[in-house]
Write an enzyme that holds these catalytic residues in place. Structure first.
Site, PDB file in Angstrom:
ATOM      1  N   ARG A  38     -46.184 -92.645  54.818  1.00  0.00           N
ATOM      2  CA  ARG A  38     -46.961 -91.476  55.221  1.00  0.00           C
ATOM      3  C   ARG A  38     -48.085 -91.237  54.217  1.00  0.00           C
ATOM      4  NH1 ARG A  38     -41.923 -87.656  55.378  1.00  0.00           N
ATOM      5  NH2 ARG A  38     -40.921 -89.497  54.501  1.00  0.00           N
ATOM      6  N   ARG A  89     -27.119 -83.374  55.602  1.00  0.00           N
ATOM      7  CA  ARG A  89     -28.505 -83.029  55.272  1.00  0.00           C
ATOM      8  C   ARG A  89     -29.338 -83.134  56.542  1.00  0.00           C
ATOM      9  NH1 ARG A  89     -33.094 -86.829  53.562  1.00  0.00           N
ATOM     10  NH2 ARG A  89     -34.734 -85.407  52.884  1.00  0.00           N
ATOM     11  N   HIS A 129     -37.589 -81.287  51.155  1.00  0.00           N
ATOM     12  CA  HIS A 129     -36.918 -81.671  49.904  1.00  0.00           C
ATOM     13  C   HIS A 129     -36.336 -80.457  49.183  1.00  0.00           C
ATOM     14  CE1 HIS A 129     -39.693 -85.441  49.763  1.00  0.00           C
ATOM     15  NE2 HIS A 129     -38.551 -85.719  50.397  1.00  0.00           N
ATOM     16  N   GLU A 145     -28.694 -84.394  45.603  1.00  0.00           N
ATOM     17  CA  GLU A 145     -28.679 -83.638  46.848  1.00  0.00           C
ATOM     18  C   GLU A 145     -27.280 -83.550  47.432  1.00  0.00           C
ATOM     19  OE1 GLU A 145     -32.705 -84.428  49.193  1.00  0.00           O
ATOM     20  OE2 GLU A 145     -31.922 -86.269  48.316  1.00  0.00           O
ATOM     21  N   ASN A 183     -26.060 -87.938  53.791  1.00  0.00           N
ATOM     22  CA  ASN A 183     -27.473 -87.664  53.512  1.00  0.00           C
ATOM     23  C   ASN A 183     -28.295 -88.741  54.192  1.00  0.00           C
ATOM     24  OD1 ASN A 183     -30.026 -87.300  52.453  1.00  0.00           O
ATOM     25  ND2 ASN A 183     -29.319 -86.932  50.373  1.00  0.00           N
TER      26      ASN A 183
END
Length: 395
Positions: A239, A89, A178, A382, A9
Site C-alpha cells: 500500500r 483481532r 494498529h 498484540e 491475529n
C-alpha cells in the site's frame, strides 16, 4: 477454573496465534503461518517442547488455520487446553465497535459489512473467526478491534474536509488502525521511561507489512496516519499510503482504470512492491545493496515519509518523551530506524548508531544519553493485549 485464551491475529498475509494465560502472563503455545497465498508459505508451531517449522502450501487463510488446529491435535487438541475464550483481532470496527465485543451472528454480519473499509484484513479475520466458532462452538469468542484505541481522536483530527452531509451519511472519517499494538506499546514504553502512561507523550511507529504512525498524549491517541481505511499514511508493503486523490481520477480518465482496478492497485500493487518489486523489506535491502536503483529509491521514499510524520506529530504533541519503533521492520531493521530519523538533531531526535545496531528481543533505548527525545525499540505484543481484553470481557 479455565484461565487461558487462544488468540488468533489474522493479517493480510499471515495468521499468528498464541495460547496465553494472561494472569502470568505466560505463553503456553505460539506460532505463525505466513506468506499466505504466496508460493513460499511457511509455518512454525511451538507447543510445549514441540517445535515444528516447515514450508507449507497455504492457499488461503482457511488452509493456514487448518494447519494451526492440526498442530494442536498432534499434542492433545485444543479441548485439553483449559480455554476460557478465543480472542480475535479484527481490523475495522467502524463507528459500531469502540470496545471488545462477544461475537454472535449479528456481530459477524456487521464485520462483513465493514469489509470494504479494510478489504485486506476484515475478510481474512472474519474467515478465521467463523472457522474458529465452528471448531470451538462452546467457547466465547471475543472480537478486539484495531480501530478502538483511536476512538479518542478529537474531531479536528478525525474529520475530513469533505461535503459534510455526504461524509456524515456514509460515515466517512478517520478511524485509525494498529490500535491494539499501539495500546500495548504505549504502556510498555511509559514503563521503560518510568512514567505513568497518563503522563507520557509518545510517537509510535508501527512498521510492518502495514505501517502507521500515532501521536499518543497521556495514553490516548490524538492523531494517527491511517484513515477511513488502512491505505492512508506511511509507505507499506503493498500500500502506498498518502497519495493525491487527483491521481486516481487522472488514472481513471487517462489510463482507463476502473474503480475495482484502482482499488486493486492501491491495496495490492503499490507501496514497496510497486516501487521496488518486493514487499519484504529484507529483499528490498538485498536488491539495493546489489545496485538496484529502484530499491534504493524505494527505501528513501519509505524513510522520508516516516520522517515527515514524525515532524508533524512533534508539532501536534508540542513535546514528545519518546519515539517508539515497533512491529517487524521497526523492531528489526536498524537501517530504517537510523535513516528515518536522520537530520532531526535540532529537534532533539538522534539515534546512537552503536545502540541501534544492538539486537535484542527486549525493549531498549537507541538514542544517546541526554537526548531531549528518547528513541526506543519496544517489541509489540498484540496477542497479549487481545488476551487481556478478552479475559476481562468474559470475566
Amino acid at each position: 477454573m479455565t484461565s487461558t485464551v487462544l488468540v488468533l491475529n489474522c493479517g493480510s498475509s499471515s495468521i499468528k496465534y498464541q495460547l496465553i494465560d494472561p494472569s502470568g502472563p505466560t505463553v503456553l503455545a505460539k506460532g505463525i503461518a505466513e506468506r499466505i497465498g504466496e508460493p513460499d508459505g511457511r509455518v512454525r508451531h511451538e507447543i510445549g517442547d514441540d517445535v515444528d517449522e516447515r514450508d507449507a502450501e497455504l492457499a488461503d487463510h482457511a488452509a493456514a488455520l487448518d494447519d494451526i488446529v492440526t498442530a494442536f491435535d498432534a499434542t492433545g487438541g485444543l479441548a485439553e487446553r483449559d480455554l476460557a475464550a478465543v480472542g480475535h483481532r479484527i481490523v475495522h470496527g467502524g463507528d459500531r465497535f469502540s470496545e471488545p465485543v462477544l461475537v454472535d451472528d449479528d456481530v459477524e454480519e456487521v464485520i462483513e459489512e465493514l469489509a470494504p473499509l479494510a478489504p485486506l484484513h476484515n475478510p481474512p479475520g472474519l474467515t478465521a473467526l467463523r472457522l474458529a466458532r465452528r471448531a470451538l462452538p462452546d467457547l466465547p469468542h471475543v472480537a478486539v478491534f484495531d480501530t478502538a484505541f483511536h476512538q479518542s481522536l478529537p474531531p479536528s483530527a478525525y474529520t475530513y474536509a469533505l461535503d459534510r452531509e455526504l461524509a456524515s451519511t456514509h460515515r466517512v472519517r478517520r478511524y485509525g488502525f494498529h490500535g491494539t499494538s499501539v495500546s500495548y506499546v504505549s504502556r510498555e514504553a511509559a514503563r521503560l521511561l518510568e512514567l505513568n502512561p497518563d503522563d507520557a507523550n509518545l510517537i509510535v511507529l508501527h512498521l510492518g507489512n502495514g505501517a502507521s504512525a500515532t501521536a499518543v498524549r497521556g495514553g490516548r491517541s490524538v492523531d494517527t496516519s491511517m484513515g477511513l481505511t488502512p491505505l492512508e499514511g506511511l509507505v507499506m508493503g503493498t500500500r502506498g499510503g498518502d497519495v493525491d486523490p487527483g491521481v486516481l481520477t487522472y488514472l481513471h480518465r487517462e489510463a482507463g482504470l476502473s474503480v475495482d482496478e484502482l482499488d486493486e492497485m492501491l491495496n495490492r500493487r503499490s507501496g514497496m512492491l510497486g516501487l521496488a518489486g518486493a514487499n519484504d523489506m529484507r529483499e528490498v535491502h538485498r536488491r539495493a545493496r546489489a545496485g538496484d536503483e529502484s530499491a534504493r529509491l524505494a527505501r528513501e521514499v519509505y524513510c522520508h515519509r516516516i520522517r515527515r510524520y514524525v515532524g508533524a506529530y512533534l508539532a501536534v504533541l508540542g513535546h514528545a518523551h519518546a519515539i517508539v519503533f515497533t512491529a517487524g521492520v521497526g523492531e528489526n531493521d536498524s537501517w530504517v530506524r537510523s535513516h528515518a530519523l536522520a537530520g532531526m538533531r535540532r529537534l532533539g531526535v538522534e539515534v546512537d548508531h552503536v545502540r541501534n545496531s544492538f539486537v535484542s528481543s527486549r525493549a531498549h533505548v537507541i538514542s544517546p544519553d541526554g537526548a531531549d527525545v528518547r528513541v526506543m525499540v519496544v517489541p509489540t505484543n498484540e496477542e497479549l493485549e487481545i488476551a487481556r481484553q478478552a479475559a476481562e470481557l468474559v470475566g
